[in-house]
Scaffold this motif. Structure first.
Motif, PDB file in Angstrom:
ATOM      1  N   GLN A 272      32.633 -52.731 -26.404  1.00  0.00           N
ATOM      2  CA  GLN A 272      32.102 -54.100 -26.429  1.00  0.00           C
ATOM      3  C   GLN A 272      31.288 -54.294 -27.696  1.00  0.00           C
ATOM      4  OE1 GLN A 272      29.939 -54.423 -22.671  1.00  0.00           O
ATOM      5  NE2 GLN A 272      31.626 -55.612 -21.816  1.00  0.00           N
ATOM      6  N   LEU A 273      31.282 -55.519 -28.188  1.00  0.00           N
ATOM      7  CA  LEU A 273      30.475 -55.892 -29.345  1.00  0.00           C
ATOM      8  C   LEU A 273      29.440 -56.909 -28.911  1.00  0.00           C
ATOM      9  CD1 LEU A 273      33.153 -56.309 -32.168  1.00  0.00           C
ATOM     10  CD2 LEU A 273      31.566 -54.409 -31.837  1.00  0.00           C
ATOM     11  N   ALA A 274      28.197 -56.652 -29.263  1.00  0.00           N
ATOM     12  CA  ALA A 274      27.118 -57.562 -28.913  1.00  0.00           C
ATOM     13  C   ALA A 274      26.401 -57.988 -30.186  1.00  0.00           C
ATOM     14  CB  ALA A 274      26.140 -56.886 -27.953  1.00  0.00           C
ATOM     15  N   GLN A 275      26.357 -59.279 -30.415  1.00  0.00           N
ATOM     16  CA  GLN A 275      25.693 -59.815 -31.589  1.00  0.00           C
ATOM     17  C   GLN A 275      24.254 -60.180 -31.285  1.00  0.00           C
ATOM     18  OE1 GLN A 275      29.428 -62.377 -33.161  1.00  0.00           O
ATOM     19  NE2 GLN A 275      27.468 -62.863 -34.129  1.00  0.00           N
ATOM     20  N   SER A 276      23.438 -60.119 -32.332  1.00  0.00           N
ATOM     21  CA  SER A 276      22.073 -60.608 -32.252  1.00  0.00           C
ATOM     22  C   SER A 276      21.682 -61.134 -33.629  1.00  0.00           C
ATOM     23  CB  SER A 276      21.111 -59.508 -31.787  1.00  0.00           C
ATOM     24  OG  SER A 276      21.153 -58.408 -32.666  1.00  0.00           O
ATOM     25  N   GLY A 277      20.577 -61.836 -33.663  1.00  0.00           N
ATOM     26  CA  GLY A 277      20.148 -62.477 -34.892  1.00  0.00           C
ATOM     27  C   GLY A 277      20.560 -63.933 -34.866  1.00  0.00           C
TER      28      GLY A 277
ATOM     29  N   PRO B 130      16.221 -73.701 -46.261  1.00  0.00           N
ATOM     30  CA  PRO B 130      17.018 -73.390 -47.463  1.00  0.00           C
ATOM     31  C   PRO B 130      16.294 -72.372 -48.330  1.00  0.00           C
ATOM     32  CG  PRO B 130      17.015 -75.750 -47.051  1.00  0.00           C
ATOM     33  CD  PRO B 130      16.039 -75.150 -46.083  1.00  0.00           C
ATOM     34  N   GLY B 131      17.049 -71.394 -48.816  1.00  0.00           N
ATOM     35  CA  GLY B 131      16.464 -70.324 -49.602  1.00  0.00           C
ATOM     36  C   GLY B 131      15.985 -69.151 -48.776  1.00  0.00           C
ATOM     37  N   GLY B 132      15.990 -69.295 -47.471  1.00  0.00           N
ATOM     38  CA  GLY B 132      15.518 -68.246 -46.593  1.00  0.00           C
ATOM     39  C   GLY B 132      16.562 -67.179 -46.320  1.00  0.00           C
ATOM     40  N   SER B 133      16.181 -66.245 -45.458  1.00  0.00           N
ATOM     41  CA  SER B 133      17.042 -65.104 -45.130  1.00  0.00           C
ATOM     42  C   SER B 133      17.144 -64.903 -43.628  1.00  0.00           C
ATOM     43  CB  SER B 133      16.461 -63.820 -45.753  1.00  0.00           C
ATOM     44  OG  SER B 133      16.430 -63.903 -47.159  1.00  0.00           O
ATOM     45  N   LEU B 134      18.288 -64.396 -43.230  1.00  0.00           N
ATOM     46  CA  LEU B 134      18.521 -64.001 -41.840  1.00  0.00           C
ATOM     47  C   LEU B 134      19.384 -62.755 -41.846  1.00  0.00           C
ATOM     48  CD1 LEU B 134      19.447 -67.239 -39.821  1.00  0.00           C
ATOM     49  CD2 LEU B 134      17.463 -65.753 -39.433  1.00  0.00           C
ATOM     50  N   ARG B 135      19.254 -61.972 -40.802  1.00  0.00           N
ATOM     51  CA  ARG B 135      20.138 -60.824 -40.635  1.00  0.00           C
ATOM     52  C   ARG B 135      20.795 -60.891 -39.267  1.00  0.00           C
ATOM     53  NH1 ARG B 135      18.592 -54.417 -40.643  1.00  0.00           N
ATOM     54  NH2 ARG B 135      17.912 -54.952 -38.516  1.00  0.00           N
ATOM     55  N   LEU B 136      22.104 -60.806 -39.276  1.00  0.00           N
ATOM     56  CA  LEU B 136      22.878 -60.734 -38.050  1.00  0.00           C
ATOM     57  C   LEU B 136      23.228 -59.280 -37.777  1.00  0.00           C
ATOM     58  CD1 LEU B 136      25.374 -63.695 -38.601  1.00  0.00           C
ATOM     59  CD2 LEU B 136      23.136 -63.740 -37.497  1.00  0.00           C
ATOM     60  N   SER B 137      23.264 -58.937 -36.500  1.00  0.00           N
ATOM     61  CA  SER B 137      23.635 -57.595 -36.092  1.00  0.00           C
ATOM     62  C   SER B 137      24.819 -57.653 -35.145  1.00  0.00           C
ATOM     63  CB  SER B 137      22.463 -56.905 -35.376  1.00  0.00           C
ATOM     64  OG  SER B 137      21.338 -56.795 -36.212  1.00  0.00           O
ATOM     65  N   CYS B 138      25.633 -56.619 -35.213  1.00  0.00           N
ATOM     66  CA  CYS B 138      26.793 -56.500 -34.334  1.00  0.00           C
ATOM     67  C   CYS B 138      26.814 -55.058 -33.843  1.00  0.00           C
ATOM     68  CB  CYS B 138      28.064 -56.854 -35.101  1.00  0.00           C
ATOM     69  SG  CYS B 138      29.576 -56.840 -34.128  1.00  0.00           S
ATOM     70  N   ALA B 139      26.454 -54.860 -32.593  1.00  0.00           N
ATOM     71  CA  ALA B 139      26.333 -53.524 -32.029  1.00  0.00           C
ATOM     72  C   ALA B 139      27.521 -53.214 -31.136  1.00  0.00           C
ATOM     73  CB  ALA B 139      25.038 -53.408 -31.223  1.00  0.00           C
ATOM     74  N   ALA B 140      28.124 -52.083 -31.388  1.00  0.00           N
ATOM     75  CA  ALA B 140      29.268 -51.648 -30.594  1.00  0.00           C
ATOM     76  C   ALA B 140      28.830 -50.625 -29.562  1.00  0.00           C
ATOM     77  CB  ALA B 140      30.337 -51.053 -31.499  1.00  0.00           C
ATOM     78  N   SER B 141      29.330 -50.767 -28.356  1.00  0.00           N
ATOM     79  CA  SER B 141      29.058 -49.800 -27.300  1.00  0.00           C
ATOM     80  C   SER B 141      30.379 -49.331 -26.716  1.00  0.00           C
ATOM     81  CB  SER B 141      28.190 -50.427 -26.205  1.00  0.00           C
ATOM     82  OG  SER B 141      28.845 -51.542 -25.628  1.00  0.00           O
ATOM     83  N   GLY B 142      30.361 -48.126 -26.174  1.00  0.00           N
ATOM     84  CA  GLY B 142      31.584 -47.562 -25.620  1.00  0.00           C
ATOM     85  C   GLY B 142      32.010 -46.335 -26.403  1.00  0.00           C
ATOM     86  N   ARG B 143      33.195 -45.871 -26.097  1.00  0.00           N
ATOM     87  CA  ARG B 143      33.693 -44.658 -26.724  1.00  0.00           C
ATOM     88  C   ARG B 143      34.306 -44.981 -28.069  1.00  0.00           C
ATOM     89  NH1 ARG B 143      38.386 -41.361 -26.839  1.00  0.00           N
ATOM     90  NH2 ARG B 143      37.891 -39.141 -26.833  1.00  0.00           N
ATOM     91  N   ILE B 144      33.581 -44.643 -29.119  1.00  0.00           N
ATOM     92  CA  ILE B 144      34.024 -44.930 -30.481  1.00  0.00           C
ATOM     93  C   ILE B 144      34.031 -43.641 -31.285  1.00  0.00           C
ATOM     94  CG2 ILE B 144      33.451 -46.126 -32.624  1.00  0.00           C
ATOM     95  CD1 ILE B 144      32.048 -48.236 -30.866  1.00  0.00           C
ATOM     96  N   LEU B 145      35.153 -43.358 -31.915  1.00  0.00           N
ATOM     97  CA  LEU B 145      35.229 -42.188 -32.771  1.00  0.00           C
ATOM     98  C   LEU B 145      34.903 -42.533 -34.216  1.00  0.00           C
ATOM     99  CD1 LEU B 145      38.389 -40.341 -31.397  1.00  0.00           C
ATOM    100  CD2 LEU B 145      35.991 -40.151 -30.690  1.00  0.00           C
ATOM    101  N   ASN B 146      35.318 -43.718 -34.626  1.00  0.00           N
ATOM    102  CA  ASN B 146      35.064 -44.133 -35.990  1.00  0.00           C
ATOM    103  C   ASN B 146      35.342 -45.627 -36.099  1.00  0.00           C
ATOM    104  OD1 ASN B 146      34.368 -43.965 -38.680  1.00  0.00           O
ATOM    105  ND2 ASN B 146      35.792 -42.306 -39.144  1.00  0.00           N
TER     106      ASN B 146
END
Length: 121
Positions: A3-8, A14-30
């Motif tokens: 599963q992929l879960a986003q946050s941010g 204008p001119g500002g900054s944000l960071r988005l995150s995408c976290a993977a859970s489950g069995r991942i080898l690469n």
């Protein structure tokens, strides 16, 4: 299953900054690839930044020099750092990842739930 879960996301001037995150859970080898897309109202979905394990990163011309895609493999989390934001960056941003999930080469591909990014003073 992966599963992929986003946050941010959120509101930034204008001119500002944000960071988005995408976290993977489950069995991942690469990770094989991670792409960030955006879609503004009435517009087609646009690829803004991507990472491919064997190739590296790529960016849309509209965000080059302002957005950076990165990842923390220990946390299975990938990021889209957005700096010097413009009003035209307003959109729903979604991550799309492909992962190796088995040693036989099986992969999983899926999307995060999307994050609204609004640029306004």
């Amino acid at each position: 299953q992966v599963q992929l879960a986003q946050s941010g996301g959120g509101l930034v001037p204008p001119g500002g900054s944000l960071r988005l995150s995408c976290a993977a859970s489950g069995r991942i080898l690469n990770i094989n690839s991670m792409d960030w897309y955006r879609q503004a109202p009435g517009m087609q979905r646009e690829l803004v930044a991507g990472f491919t394990r064997d190739v590296g990163t790529n960016y849309a011309d509209s965000v080059k020099g302002r957005f950076t895609i990165s990842g923390d493999s220990a946390k299975n989390t990938w990021y889209l750092q957005m700096n010097s934001q413009k009003t035209e960056d307003k959109a729903v941003y979604s991550c799309d990842g492909e992962f190796l999930i088995d040693s036989d080469g099986a992969t999983w591909n899926g999307w995060g739930q999307g994050s609204q990014v609004t640029i306004s003073s």
